[in-house]
Design a protein around this motif. Structure first.
Motif, PDB file in Angstrom:
ATOM      1  N   VAL A 141      -4.926  -0.872   7.304  1.00  0.00           N
ATOM      2  CA  VAL A 141      -3.505  -0.998   6.988  1.00  0.00           C
ATOM      3  C   VAL A 141      -3.360  -1.580   5.582  1.00  0.00           C
ATOM      4  CG1 VAL A 141      -1.369  -2.136   7.683  1.00  0.00           C
ATOM      5  CG2 VAL A 141      -2.996  -1.381   9.439  1.00  0.00           C
ATOM      6  N   PRO A 142      -2.450  -1.074   4.715  1.00  0.00           N
ATOM      7  CA  PRO A 142      -1.462  -0.024   4.973  1.00  0.00           C
ATOM      8  C   PRO A 142      -1.897   1.357   4.477  1.00  0.00           C
ATOM      9  CG  PRO A 142      -0.888  -1.120   2.942  1.00  0.00           C
ATOM     10  CD  PRO A 142      -2.175  -1.760   3.427  1.00  0.00           C
ATOM     11  N   TYR A 143      -3.207   1.539   4.230  1.00  0.00           N
ATOM     12  CA  TYR A 143      -3.682   2.821   3.700  1.00  0.00           C
ATOM     13  C   TYR A 143      -3.955   3.846   4.793  1.00  0.00           C
ATOM     14  CZ  TYR A 143      -3.966   1.136  -1.067  1.00  0.00           C
ATOM     15  OH  TYR A 143      -3.647   0.670  -2.326  1.00  0.00           O
ATOM     16  N   VAL A 144      -4.175   3.398   6.008  1.00  0.00           N
ATOM     17  CA  VAL A 144      -4.297   4.322   7.131  1.00  0.00           C
ATOM     18  C   VAL A 144      -3.907   3.580   8.405  1.00  0.00           C
ATOM     19  CG1 VAL A 144      -6.771   3.837   7.410  1.00  0.00           C
ATOM     20  CG2 VAL A 144      -5.806   5.944   8.340  1.00  0.00           C
ATOM     21  N   TYR A 145      -3.050   4.211   9.208  1.00  0.00           N
ATOM     22  CA  TYR A 145      -2.609   3.602  10.463  1.00  0.00           C
ATOM     23  C   TYR A 145      -1.906   4.657  11.300  1.00  0.00           C
ATOM     24  CZ  TYR A 145       1.879   3.340   7.967  1.00  0.00           C
ATOM     25  OH  TYR A 145       3.020   3.634   7.243  1.00  0.00           O
ATOM     26  N   GLY A 146      -1.805   4.404  12.583  1.00  0.00           N
ATOM     27  CA  GLY A 146      -1.162   5.346  13.485  1.00  0.00           C
ATOM     28  C   GLY A 146       0.348   5.237  13.438  1.00  0.00           C
ATOM     29  N   ILE A 175      -1.137   8.285   9.654  1.00  0.00           N
ATOM     30  CA  ILE A 175      -0.611   8.233   8.290  1.00  0.00           C
ATOM     31  C   ILE A 175      -1.727   7.775   7.357  1.00  0.00           C
ATOM     32  CG2 ILE A 175       1.017   7.085   6.744  1.00  0.00           C
ATOM     33  CD1 ILE A 175       2.965   6.914   9.050  1.00  0.00           C
ATOM     34  N   VAL A 176      -1.958   8.531   6.277  1.00  0.00           N
ATOM     35  CA  VAL A 176      -3.030   8.227   5.322  1.00  0.00           C
ATOM     36  C   VAL A 176      -2.437   8.159   3.919  1.00  0.00           C
ATOM     37  CG1 VAL A 176      -5.309   8.871   4.481  1.00  0.00           C
ATOM     38  CG2 VAL A 176      -4.604   9.541   6.791  1.00  0.00           C
ATOM     39  N   LYS A 177      -2.823   7.113   3.170  1.00  0.00           N
ATOM     40  CA  LYS A 177      -2.286   6.887   1.833  1.00  0.00           C
ATOM     41  C   LYS A 177      -3.426   6.802   0.824  1.00  0.00           C
ATOM     42  CE  LYS A 177       0.880   3.709   1.671  1.00  0.00           C
ATOM     43  NZ  LYS A 177       1.485   2.345   1.651  1.00  0.00           N
ATOM     44  N   LEU A 178      -3.181   7.294  -0.392  1.00  0.00           N
ATOM     45  CA  LEU A 178      -4.138   7.220  -1.498  1.00  0.00           C
ATOM     46  C   LEU A 178      -3.402   6.727  -2.736  1.00  0.00           C
ATOM     47  CD1 LEU A 178      -7.093   7.997  -2.509  1.00  0.00           C
ATOM     48  CD2 LEU A 178      -5.995  10.073  -3.398  1.00  0.00           C
ATOM     49  N   ARG A 179      -4.044   5.834  -3.486  1.00  0.00           N
ATOM     50  CA  ARG A 179      -3.474   5.332  -4.735  1.00  0.00           C
ATOM     51  C   ARG A 179      -4.129   6.017  -5.924  1.00  0.00           C
ATOM     52  NH1 ARG A 179      -4.983  -0.553  -6.559  1.00  0.00           N
ATOM     53  NH2 ARG A 179      -6.600   0.634  -7.623  1.00  0.00           N
ATOM     54  N   GLU A 211       0.830  10.253   0.156  1.00  0.00           N
ATOM     55  CA  GLU A 211       0.739  10.056   1.594  1.00  0.00           C
ATOM     56  C   GLU A 211       0.772  11.390   2.327  1.00  0.00           C
ATOM     57  OE1 GLU A 211       2.815   6.555   3.458  1.00  0.00           O
ATOM     58  OE2 GLU A 211       3.975   8.172   4.383  1.00  0.00           O
ATOM     59  N   ALA A 212       0.100  11.426   3.468  1.00  0.00           N
ATOM     60  CA  ALA A 212       0.127  12.598   4.340  1.00  0.00           C
ATOM     61  C   ALA A 212       0.079  12.130   5.788  1.00  0.00           C
ATOM     62  CB  ALA A 212      -1.050  13.521   4.056  1.00  0.00           C
ATOM     63  N   SER A 248       4.650  -1.245  -1.235  1.00  0.00           N
ATOM     64  CA  SER A 248       3.333  -0.626  -1.055  1.00  0.00           C
ATOM     65  C   SER A 248       2.402  -1.474  -0.199  1.00  0.00           C
ATOM     66  CB  SER A 248       2.678  -0.377  -2.418  1.00  0.00           C
ATOM     67  OG  SER A 248       2.224  -1.582  -3.013  1.00  0.00           O
ATOM     68  N   LEU A 249       2.756  -2.735   0.022  1.00  0.00           N
ATOM     69  CA  LEU A 249       1.893  -3.655   0.762  1.00  0.00           C
ATOM     70  C   LEU A 249       1.961  -3.466   2.268  1.00  0.00           C
ATOM     71  CD1 LEU A 249       2.808  -6.916  -1.205  1.00  0.00           C
ATOM     72  CD2 LEU A 249       0.727  -5.549  -1.484  1.00  0.00           C
ATOM     73  N   TYR A 250       3.018  -2.788   2.749  1.00  0.00           N
ATOM     74  CA  TYR A 250       3.291  -2.784   4.180  1.00  0.00           C
ATOM     75  C   TYR A 250       3.479  -1.364   4.716  1.00  0.00           C
ATOM     76  CZ  TYR A 250       4.552  -7.455   2.549  1.00  0.00           C
ATOM     77  OH  TYR A 250       4.537  -8.679   1.933  1.00  0.00           O
ATOM     78  N   THR A 251       3.441  -1.242   6.028  1.00  0.00           N
ATOM     79  CA  THR A 251       3.705   0.032   6.682  1.00  0.00           C
ATOM     80  C   THR A 251       5.208   0.327   6.623  1.00  0.00           C
ATOM     81  OG1 THR A 251       4.096  -0.909   8.875  1.00  0.00           O
ATOM     82  CG2 THR A 251       1.801  -0.425   8.271  1.00  0.00           C
ATOM     83  N   HIS A 252       5.574   1.568   6.915  1.00  0.00           N
ATOM     84  CA  HIS A 252       6.991   1.950   6.881  1.00  0.00           C
ATOM     85  C   HIS A 252       7.814   1.116   7.856  1.00  0.00           C
ATOM     86  CE1 HIS A 252       6.044   5.182   4.226  1.00  0.00           C
ATOM     87  NE2 HIS A 252       5.359   5.879   5.119  1.00  0.00           N
ATOM     88  N   SER A 253       7.289   0.897   9.049  1.00  0.00           N
ATOM     89  CA  SER A 253       8.026   0.134  10.058  1.00  0.00           C
ATOM     90  C   SER A 253       8.294  -1.287   9.599  1.00  0.00           C
ATOM     91  CB  SER A 253       7.251   0.117  11.377  1.00  0.00           C
ATOM     92  OG  SER A 253       7.148   1.409  11.927  1.00  0.00           O
TER      93      SER A 253
END
Length: 572
Positions: free
Chosen positions: A12-17, A24-28, A69-70, A401-406
Motif C-alpha cells: 500500500v498504496p502502490y498495490v492493494y485490493g 489496483i496497481v500504481k507506478l510512479r 494506475e490500472a 499519493s500517500l494513501y488509497t482512494h478510500s
C-alpha cells in the motif's frame, strides 16, 4: 528518460485490493516524461501462458512525478506482473523486481502479489465519506444545565485562560440539535468528556465516568440517541497516550513507589515520583499532569481496549478520535481496530496526527486522520498568501499519493481546531480569504470539518484563545457566513461527485486553482480565484450551471469571468 523516478513496491498504496475481484496497481514516473505506460500480468502459477496487457492511466500529477494506475483482474486472485514504460522520445524500458531493465523481462523476476486475500481488504466507512464534521469543545459550546456548573464558573463570554471554566455541558449540546440540522452537519466530534480536573479534559482521571460538570452516562446516551434520531453521528475523544496524574494507577505509583503493581504502566526514571520536575515521561516535555502510558504493557493495553469497547456499546457512539495517536505503537492500534470494529463494524476511527500518517492508514489501524497538512497548505495559499496555485496543487497531489482512494475520501480536512489559532484570525479578519479556503474544503477530496464558531465568524489566537465561548447572540453572529456554510453543506450533500469524484487539475497559475471532480454520472468544474482582482479563465466547456450562484454561467470566447476573491462550482 529519468529512470531514477520509476518506482513501485508491492505494498500500500502502490498495490492493494479494491474488492475481492479487482487489484489496483500504481507506478510512479518522472513528471511529463511518459507517453505510454502498460502493465503485463497473469496468474503467478501460469508459467506457460501469455501475459495480459492493460493500459495504465495518469491519476496524479505533482511537480516532480506522475502516477499511473490500472485495475487488473485474475480469477485465481494470484498475480505476477511487470511494467512497460515508453517516453516521448520513443525509448522503452521495463520495470520489475530487479528494477529498470532494457529488454522484456523473464517471468522469474516479475513482481508478485501472492493472493488477493479477503482479510487484507480495507472496509471503507461510507457513511463518513459523505459526512460533514462539527467539532465541539464542550465547556465552551453551550451551558444547558446550570445545576452542574463547576465551582468558580466564569460568566459566559469572559476572557479565556488556561484553567478557567464556563459551564458548557452535554445538555447544552442537546439543546442545539436544531442548530446542527439547520447548518447541515452530520457528525459531531467532542473533545474529551471524561472525569478530569482540567477544562480540556485531556488528563483523564477516570475513563469510565463522564465528568459531572458535563453530565453523566445517562446524559451521554441521551445525547447520542437524540443525535441519531436527527441523522447525526457522534464521535468521542480517547486519550490513550497518557493519563492524568490523578488516575488510579499513577496515584498508586506516587504512593507506593517501586512497590506499586502499576509501576510498569508508566515510564519512571527513578523514585520517589517528582511532579514538580517530572522524573517520568510525560505528554510533551512539560505536562507533569499527563504521564505517558506504557501501551506495550499487556495490562495497560487490555484496560484501554476495554474502555474503547465499553463506550461503543454503552453509549452507542459511532467512533473514536484518538489523541496523540502517532506516539502509540502500531500493534496497539491494530488491536484497537479489531476490538472496536467487532463491537461496531461501521465505527469510524480517527487519529490525531499533525503530519502525513501513511504508516497508520494502511487499512489495519485507522480510517482517517485530522488532515493538518491540508490546514497548512490553506494557510499558506489563502491566509499567508506565500505559495502559488501551482505549489498548492503540488502539495494536494503529493499528499493524496500517500494513501488509497478510500482513505483519501475519509480524510478530515480541517482549517483549524482547538489546538490552533482560528483560521479567520490567521486571515487577519478577512472573511473573503477564509471563504475561499472553506470552498476548497467542500469541493476537494475528503470530509469538510468545522470547528465550532467558525461558521459564525469567531476569531481567536493560539490556545487557549482559540477556545472562546460560542457566540449565541444573533447580533454578534456573522449570519452571511453561516448561510455560506449552510449552502455549501447542501451542495456537497446533493452532488456526489464532491464525495466520490476523481480530482483532475485544470489550471494552477496566477493565484487561480481550477479542477474537476468527476464520476460516471456527474462532472463538476471548480474554479477558485485567490486574487483581489477580476480574472478571466479559459475553460473546455460551452455551458454549465453555477451551483452556488444558482444560475447558468456566461461563457464568452471560451472564458468564464471570476470575480475578485471568488469561486465557482459549475455543473456541466
Amino acid at each position: 528518460m529519468n529512470k531514477h523516478a520509476i518506482h513501485h513496491i508491492t505494498d500500500v498504496p502502490y498495490v492493494y485490493g479494491k474488492n475481492t475481484e479487482i487489484l489496483i496497481v500504481k507506478l510512479r514516473a518522472a513528471s511529463k516524461e511518459i507517453k505510454n505506460c502498460r502493465i503485463y500480468y497473469k496468474d503467478r502459477y501460469d508459467f506457460n501462458g501469455e501475459f495480459k496487457v492493460n493500459e495504465m492511466y495518469k491519476v496524479l500529477e505533482t511537480e516532480l512525478f506522475d502516477f499511473y494506475e490500472a485495475e487488473i483482474f485474475i480469477e485465481e486472485k494470484r498475480y505476477r506482473y511487470f511494467f512497460e514504460v515508453e517516453d516521448f522520445n520513443g525509448e522503452v524500458i521495463y520495470y520489475n523486481e530487479r528494477g529498470v531493465i532494457e529488454k522484456k523481462p523473464s517471468e522469474d523476476n516479475a513482481f508478485i502479489y501472492p493472493y488477493l486475500a479477503i482479510g487484507d481488504l480495507y472496509e471503507e466507512v461510507k457513511w463518513a465519506q459523505e459526512g460533514i464534521v462539527y467539532q465541539i469543545f464542550p465547556d465552551r459550546f453551550n451551558n444547558g444545565d446550570t445545576s452542574n456548573d463547576p465551582e468558580g464558573v466564569k460568566p459566559w463570554g469572559d476572557k479565556v485562560t488556561i484553567d478557567n471554566m464556563f459551564g458548557g455541558d452535554l445538555q447544552g449540546i442537546i439543546d442545539k440539535l436544531d442548530y446542527f440540522k439547520d447548518l447541515g452537519v452530520t457528525m459531531i466530534y467532542m473533545t474529551p468528556i471524561f472525569l478530569s480536573q482540567s477544562n480540556h479534559k485531556y488528563n483523564t482521571r477516570d475513563y469510565y465516568k463522564i465528568d459531572p460538570c458535563f453530565g453523566d452516562a445517562g446524559k451521554a446516551r441521551e445525547l447520542v440517541n437524540k443525535c441519531h434520531a436527527a441523522g447525526i453521528k457522534v464521535i468521542f475523544d480517547a486519550v490513550f497516550n497518557h493519563s492524568g496524574h490523578d488516575f488510579f494507577a499513577f496515584k498508586d505509583v506516587m504512593e507506593k513507589g517501586q512497590k506499586s503493581k502499576y509501576k510498569s504502566w508508566y515510564f519512571i526514571n527513578d523514585y520517589p515520583i517528582n511532579t514538580e520536575n517530572p522524573n517520568y515521561i510525560t505528554f510533551s516535555n512539560y505536562e507533569s499532569t499527563m504521564p505517558k502510558l506504557n501501551t506495550s504493557n499487556p495490562e495497560v493495553k487490555n484496560y484501554l481496549l476495554e474502555v474503547g469497547e465499553f463506550w461503543i456499546k454503552e453509549a452507542q457512539i459511532d467512533g473514536w478520535r484518538l489523541d496523540v495517536s502517532d506516539e502509540i505503537d502500531h500493534s496497539f492500534w491494530r488491536a484497537f481496530r479489531e476490538r472496536i470494529k467487532k463491537a461496531n463494524e461501521e465505527a469510524f476511527i480517527i487519529g490525531e496526527i499533525m503530519h502525513e500518517g501513511a504508516s497508520f492508514l494502511r487499512g489495519d489501524q485507522m480510517d482517517s486522520i485530522m488532515n493538518y497538512p491540508f490546514r497548512q497548505m490553506c494557510l499558506d495559499f489563502f491566509a499567508r498568501r506565500c505559495i502559488s496555485a501551482s505549489e498548492l496543487n503540488h502539495i494536494l497531489e503529493t499528499n493524496r499519493s500517500l494513501y488509497t482512494h478510500s482513505i483519501n475520501k475519509q480524510m478530515l480536512n480541517l482549517i483549524d481546531s482547538h489546538d490552533t489559532p482560528r483560521f479567520l484570525t490567521e486571515c487577519e479578519g478577512d472573511v473573503k480569504r477564509m471563504k475561499l479556503a472553506v470552498a476548497l474544503q467542500y469541493t476537494y477530496i475528503g470530509i469538510p470539518y468545522i470547528y465550532y464558531g467558525d461558521e459564525i465568524g469567531m476569531e481567536g489566537g493560539a490556545d487557549p484563545d482559540s477556545r472562546r465561548c460560542m457566540v449565541w447572540e444573533d447580533e454578534n453572529q456573522n449570519k452571511e457566513l453561516f448561510n455560506f456554510y449552510k449552502k455549501l453543506n447542501y451542495i456537497r450533500k446533493n452532488n456526489k461527485a464532491l464525495v466520490h469524484g476523481n480530482y483532475k487539475n485544470m489550471f494552477k497559475k496566477d493565484n487561480i486553482l481550477a479542477f474537476k471532480r468527476e464520476t460516471k454520472l456527474e462532472n463538476l468544474y471548480i474554479a477558485i480565484n485567490n486574487n483581489y482582482e477580476e480574472k478571466n479563465l479559459k475553460v473546455d466547456f460551452s455551458e454549465g450551471f453555477d451551483l452556488y450562484e444558482e444560475k447558468e454561467i456566461e461563457i464568452k470566447n471560451n472564458e468564464i469571468k471570476l470575480e475578485p476573491m471568488s469561486f465557482r462550482i459549475i455543473k456541466m
